[in-house]
Design an enzyme around this catalytic site. Structure first.
Site, PDB file in Angstrom:
ATOM      1  N   MET A  30       0.999  -1.760   0.055  1.00 36.09           N
ATOM      2  CA  MET A  30      -0.124  -0.003   0.139  1.00 36.09           C
ATOM      3  C   MET A  30       1.203   1.348   0.042  1.00 36.09           C
ATOM      4  O   MET A  30       0.155   2.501   0.084  1.00 36.09           O
ATOM      5  CB  MET A  30      -1.439   0.396   1.417  1.00 36.09           C
ATOM      6  CG  MET A  30      -2.434  -1.058   1.158  1.00 36.09           C
ATOM      7  SD  MET A  30      -3.689  -0.528   2.187  1.00 36.09           S
ATOM      8  CE  MET A  30      -2.738  -0.489   3.414  1.00 36.09           C
ATOM      9  N   GLY A  31       2.112   1.355  -0.390  1.00 32.36           N
ATOM     10  CA  GLY A  31       2.500   2.351  -0.452  1.00 32.36           C
ATOM     11  C   GLY A  31       3.533   3.239   0.933  1.00 32.36           C
ATOM     12  O   GLY A  31       3.407   2.240   2.363  1.00 32.36           O
ATOM     13  N   HIS A  34       9.544   1.076   3.057  1.00 36.83           N
ATOM     14  CA  HIS A  34      10.571   1.580   3.781  1.00 36.83           C
ATOM     15  C   HIS A  34      11.495  -0.185   3.300  1.00 36.83           C
ATOM     16  O   HIS A  34      10.619  -1.268   2.965  1.00 36.83           O
ATOM     17  CB  HIS A  34      10.414   0.695   5.018  1.00 36.83           C
ATOM     18  CG  HIS A  34       9.063  -0.233   5.731  1.00 36.83           C
ATOM     19  ND1 HIS A  34       9.354  -1.138   6.069  1.00 36.83           N
ATOM     20  CD2 HIS A  34       8.078   0.279   5.831  1.00 36.83           C
ATOM     21  CE1 HIS A  34       8.159  -1.962   6.098  1.00 36.83           C
ATOM     22  NE2 HIS A  34       7.291  -0.792   6.227  1.00 36.83           N
ATOM     23  N   HIS A  37       9.706  -3.284   3.758  1.00 32.31           N
ATOM     24  CA  HIS A  37       9.143  -3.829   2.087  1.00 32.31           C
ATOM     25  C   HIS A  37      10.121  -4.356   0.990  1.00 32.31           C
ATOM     26  O   HIS A  37      10.255  -5.171   0.236  1.00 32.31           O
ATOM     27  CB  HIS A  37       8.201  -2.486   1.277  1.00 32.31           C
ATOM     28  CG  HIS A  37       7.427  -2.066   1.962  1.00 32.31           C
ATOM     29  ND1 HIS A  37       7.001  -0.942   2.672  1.00 32.31           N
ATOM     30  CD2 HIS A  37       6.236  -2.545   1.973  1.00 32.31           C
ATOM     31  CE1 HIS A  37       5.832  -0.719   3.057  1.00 32.31           C
ATOM     32  NE2 HIS A  37       5.141  -2.174   2.973  1.00 32.31           N
ATOM     33  N   LYS A 151       5.500  -9.440   9.946  1.00 31.75           N
ATOM     34  CA  LYS A 151       4.886  -9.063  10.960  1.00 31.75           C
ATOM     35  C   LYS A 151       3.131  -8.501  10.791  1.00 31.75           C
ATOM     36  O   LYS A 151       2.394  -8.818  11.709  1.00 31.75           O
ATOM     37  CB  LYS A 151       5.551  -7.010  10.462  1.00 31.75           C
ATOM     38  CG  LYS A 151       4.692  -6.559  11.566  1.00 31.75           C
ATOM     39  CD  LYS A 151       5.531  -5.003  11.192  1.00 31.75           C
ATOM     40  CE  LYS A 151       4.619  -3.983  10.473  1.00 31.75           C
ATOM     41  NZ  LYS A 151       3.408  -3.771  10.405  1.00 31.75           N
ATOM     42  N   ASP A 152       2.613  -9.131  10.048  1.00 33.70           N
ATOM     43  CA  ASP A 152       1.582  -9.296   9.983  1.00 33.70           C
ATOM     44  C   ASP A 152       1.062 -10.702   9.754  1.00 33.70           C
ATOM     45  O   ASP A 152       0.660 -11.103   8.365  1.00 33.70           O
ATOM     46  CB  ASP A 152       0.516  -8.484   8.551  1.00 33.70           C
ATOM     47  CG  ASP A 152       1.362  -6.809   8.054  1.00 33.70           C
ATOM     48  OD1 ASP A 152       0.299  -6.405   9.409  1.00 33.70           O
ATOM     49  OD2 ASP A 152       1.941  -5.906   7.740  1.00 33.70           O
ATOM     50  N   GLN A 155      -1.940 -12.002   8.527  1.00 35.97           N
ATOM     51  CA  GLN A 155      -2.667 -11.637   7.373  1.00 35.97           C
ATOM     52  C   GLN A 155      -2.275 -12.605   6.507  1.00 35.97           C
ATOM     53  O   GLN A 155      -2.724 -13.332   5.603  1.00 35.97           O
ATOM     54  CB  GLN A 155      -2.486  -9.984   6.953  1.00 35.97           C
ATOM     55  CG  GLN A 155      -2.283  -9.648   5.109  1.00 35.97           C
ATOM     56  CD  GLN A 155      -2.298  -8.842   5.098  1.00 35.97           C
ATOM     57  OE1 GLN A 155      -2.782  -7.318   5.468  1.00 35.97           O
ATOM     58  NE2 GLN A 155      -0.908  -8.243   4.510  1.00 35.97           N
ATOM     59  N   SER A 188       4.804   1.230   7.693  1.00 34.10           N
ATOM     60  CA  SER A 188       4.287   2.664   7.322  1.00 34.10           C
ATOM     61  C   SER A 188       3.858   3.397   8.203  1.00 34.10           C
ATOM     62  O   SER A 188       4.461   4.703   7.662  1.00 34.10           O
ATOM     63  CB  SER A 188       3.671   2.634   5.611  1.00 34.10           C
ATOM     64  OG  SER A 188       4.120   1.464   5.054  1.00 34.10           O
TER      65      SER A 188
END
Length: 285
Positions: A30-31, A34, A37, A151-152, A155, A188
């Site tokens: 989602m932009g 860092h 990513h 981290k997620d 998800q 983010s």
């Protein structure tokens, strides 16, 4: 690095590489990129012929409209970051109509209960939004491999379950959480913290490391109480939840069984910034 701005343009790009029998690695974002990513693309680069990124702030996974509005949008910097990394061959920048041709509405999924735990309990419908956008991106990008940060972790589990439900032939890879030198998980959302808030965030990994030390020596109710006490003495940070859960089911547990793998999940709010983190637990008996 090729910048792809429409579904039609992406289709041509993917078709070209499928014809050449190139393997495609993909990590959607989602932009507000860092180094965490970039670590996904670094791994993807070693395992695929072509590496694709995407940047799209997905409206259906936000429960709070203010959170969606405040989400950092740093496209120019993001593109420079991807270009400089040297790991990415193409970045897809879809419009809403490319992913939601009939309007931004989530599909509904049955993730066999893992969507109801932790984040799902506090953010109803969140994982339907995640599943909807990831399924559509997978169908368009057609990756052989896809990469998501641990981290997620919930998800990551949802997306693994999504590929089973949809029978999409993409292999899902979890990549260890990237951390700052002080142990804070890269996110983010960290950009929204004040300098003092950023310092306060160090309590998150510090607490998880204490949980690791206690795990197997104390009972889970005792650990829960110790974590609660830590945050009761920190007026500038609010603990939303702390859970020790089975890694497979993501259900919270009260008793440790040696043939299971466990993970500690911690969610806090500093100011108006919600931060999540987790850590795999090993036995200290």
């Amino acid at each position: 690095m090729q910048i792809i701005k429409s579904r039609k343009e992406l289709k041509r790009f993917i078709l070209q590489h499928k014809k050449s029998k190139n393997t495609i690695g993909f990590a959607p974002t989602m932009g507000a990129l860092h180094p965490g990513h970039i670590s996904l693309y670094e791994v993807a680069r070693t395992e695929n012929d072509v590496v694709v990124s995407s940047i799209f702030v997905n409206p259906t996974q936000f429960n709070n409209p203010d959170d969606l509005e405040k989400y950092p949008r740093t496209l120019e910097n993001d593109l420079q970051t991807l270009e400089t990394s040297g790991f990415v061959d193409a970045v897809y920048l879809p419009e809403i109509k490319d992913l939601y041709p009939n309007g931004a509405v989530s599909r509904q999924y049955n993730f066999e209960g893992i969507e109801m735990e932790m984040e799902g309990a506090s953010r109803p419908g969140h994982f339907d939004g995640v599943g909807t956008v990831v399924e559509e991106l997978f169908r368009q990008v057609q990756p052989d491999n896809a990469y998501f940060g641990e981290k997620d972790f919930q998800q990551l589990a949802i997306i693994k379950k999504l590929t089973e439900i949809t029978q999409l032939s993409v292999k899902i890879h979890g990549v260890p959480t990237a951390r700052e030198t002080d142990g804070v998980a890269m996110s983010s959302r960290n950009k929204r913290l004040t300098e003092h808030g950023r310092k306060t965030a160090e309590i998150i990994p510090n607490t998880l490391h204490k949980v690791q030390q206690w795990f197997g020596k104390l009972s889970i109710p005792e650990i829960n109480q110790k974590v609660k006490e830590i945050f009761e003495n920190e007026p500038e940070i609010r603990m939303e939840y702390f859970t020790i859960a089975d890694e497979q089911t993501l259900r919270k547990v009260e008793i440790i069984q040696k043939d299971h793998q466990y993970r500690a999940f911690l969610v806090v709010v500093i100011g108006d910034v919600r931060l999540i983190d987790n850590m795999q637990l090993s036995y200290n008996l």
